[in-house]
Design an enzyme around this catalytic site. Structure first.
Site, PDB file in Angstrom:
ATOM      1  CG  HIS A 133      -7.189   3.196   1.892  1.00 19.11           C
ATOM      2  ND1 HIS A 133      -6.252   3.293   2.901  1.00 19.11           N
ATOM      3  CD2 HIS A 133      -6.555   2.599   0.851  1.00 19.11           C
ATOM      4  CE1 HIS A 133      -5.099   2.783   2.484  1.00 19.11           C
ATOM      5  NE2 HIS A 133      -5.259   2.344   1.246  1.00 19.11           N
ATOM      6  CB  CYS A 155      -0.896  -0.013   1.247  1.00 19.54           C
ATOM      7  SG  CYS A 155      -1.933   1.442   1.406  1.00 19.54           S
ATOM      8  CG  HIS A 190      -6.127  -1.878  -1.003  1.00 18.80           C
ATOM      9  ND1 HIS A 190      -5.139  -2.596  -0.354  1.00 18.80           N
ATOM     10  CD2 HIS A 190      -5.730  -0.582  -0.972  1.00 18.80           C
ATOM     11  CE1 HIS A 190      -4.195  -1.751   0.051  1.00 18.80           C
ATOM     12  NE2 HIS A 190      -4.525  -0.523  -0.320  1.00 18.80           N
ATOM     13  CD  GLU A 191      -7.415   1.975  -3.471  1.00 18.32           C
ATOM     14  OE1 GLU A 191      -7.264   2.798  -2.546  1.00 18.32           O
ATOM     15  OE2 GLU A 191      -6.457   1.381  -4.008  1.00 18.32           O
TER      16      GLU A 191
END
Lengths: 177, 166
Positions: free
Chosen positions: B143, B97, B139-140
């Protein structure tokens, strides 16, 4: 700060990490990298720690040894220069398994060394029954860019064939997201 | 449109649940463009969430198309307020990342997902994603929820230092 490498090994039980890290805290030490596992019932830990300049390896060994003694954990401490080593990024997993026999790790690691491929991480387990013990190994290997990984894989396979073990060399894929 | 600095952990914006983006505005459109520009500026960057440029809003940009592993893709996407409706078929892969540059971790994520989001012009849409594109989205999306791949590391041996010691 001065850096020391510490090893601790003893029969596994709850409280070993707590005792050692509390003792380290008392001498104003700081944990940096730690690797630890249980090897056939023995808790084993390797630590790189930093302590204020002027603290000797003997003093640290005494402090940790006192904390470890009631738990029957053996401690060693030695000087290291933290971070001085250039470490190549691991590029491949090497997985080997098969009926246990002498020389699996020795033969393969010698080959890797001759090809200047570095073992960054290694775990081996002896499993299976007494009549039919099975050895399993997984390593993370840094294969140099100048080396053809496929050719290395063929050399590894040749040794694996001789030893009658199964082997896989595959790239470590990291997805940067 | 400016390329923004990528925020690194331990910046607290990475550990906060980002605010809903809501109805489309000029500011959101500009944020989407900054995300795209910043993503394009990084080598091999395939996705970027707003908290990674210091903005705590539920917005992300992604583009799976340059990646060799991509099978099917929607190409460049700017998404607001994404919600995963369905997730199937988990798969383990080692992730790195931009916001935690020194570590990688093995993370289990669904290979097939159904996502509802607002697109770049504020239209609500449902996307079917698979493979690498699905992994980027998840994954995003983490966040936006204040989660890093470290929060999902499957075991203690799954944490790897990527730093090269000198």
């Amino acid at each position: 700060m001065t850096h020391y490498a510490v090893t601790a090994i003893g029969v596994d039980r709850p409280g070993i990490v707590a005792a050692l890290t509390e003792a380290l805290l008392e001498v104003d030490g700081n944990l940096e990298d730690v690797a630890s596992t249980i090897l056939r019932g023995h808790f084993s830990m390797m630590l790189v720690v930093s302590v204020p300049d002027g603290s000797s390896a003997d003093e640290l060994e005494r402090a940790l040894g006192q904390a470890a003694w009631p738990l029957r954990v053996a401690i060693t401490v030695r000087d290291v220069e933290a971070g001085e080593v250039v470490r190549l990024r691991a590029t491949h997993y090497l997985v080997v398994y098969g009926s246990d026999r002498p020389g699996i790790v020795a033969r393969l690691s010698r080959l890797l060394s001759e090809r200047e491929a570095n073992i960054n991480d290694l775990s081996c387990r002896l499993v299976g029954s007494e009549e039919s013990p099975v050895y399993a190994m997984i390593a993370e290997v840094a294969v140099p860019e100048t080396l053809d990984a496929e050719a290395l894989g063929e050399e590894i396979q040749a040794i694996a064939d001789e030893l009658s073990v199964d082997v896989t060399l595959r790239p470590i894929e990291i997805e940067s997201l | 449109m400016p390329v923004r600095d990528v925020v690194l952990y331990p910046n607290p914006v990475l550990k906060r649940r980002a605010d809903e983006a809501g109805a489309p505005t000029e500011a959101l459109r500009a944020l989407g463009q900054d995300l795209v520009d910043t993503m394009r500026a990084g080598p091999a960057t395939v996705g970027l969430a707003a908290p990674q440029i210091g903005v705590s809003q539920r917005a992300l940009a992604m583009d799976a198309s340059p990646h060799p592993k991509t099978t099917r893709t929607h190409g460049l996407l700017v998404l607001f307020d994404p919600v995963v409706l369905e997730a199937h078929d988990p798969d383990l892969l080692r992730e790195g990342c931009l916001s935690v540059p020194d570590l990688t971790a093995n993370v289990r994520r669904a290979r097939r997902i159904l996502v509802r989001a607002h697109d770049a012009v504020g239209e609500e849409r449902v996307y079917e994603m698979e493979g690498f594109e699905a992994r980027i989205l998840l994954h995003e999306l983490d966040h936006l929820d204040g989660l890093l791949m470290l929060d999902r590391a499957a075991s203690s041996s799954d944490l790897f230092a990527r730093r090269v010691y000198r």
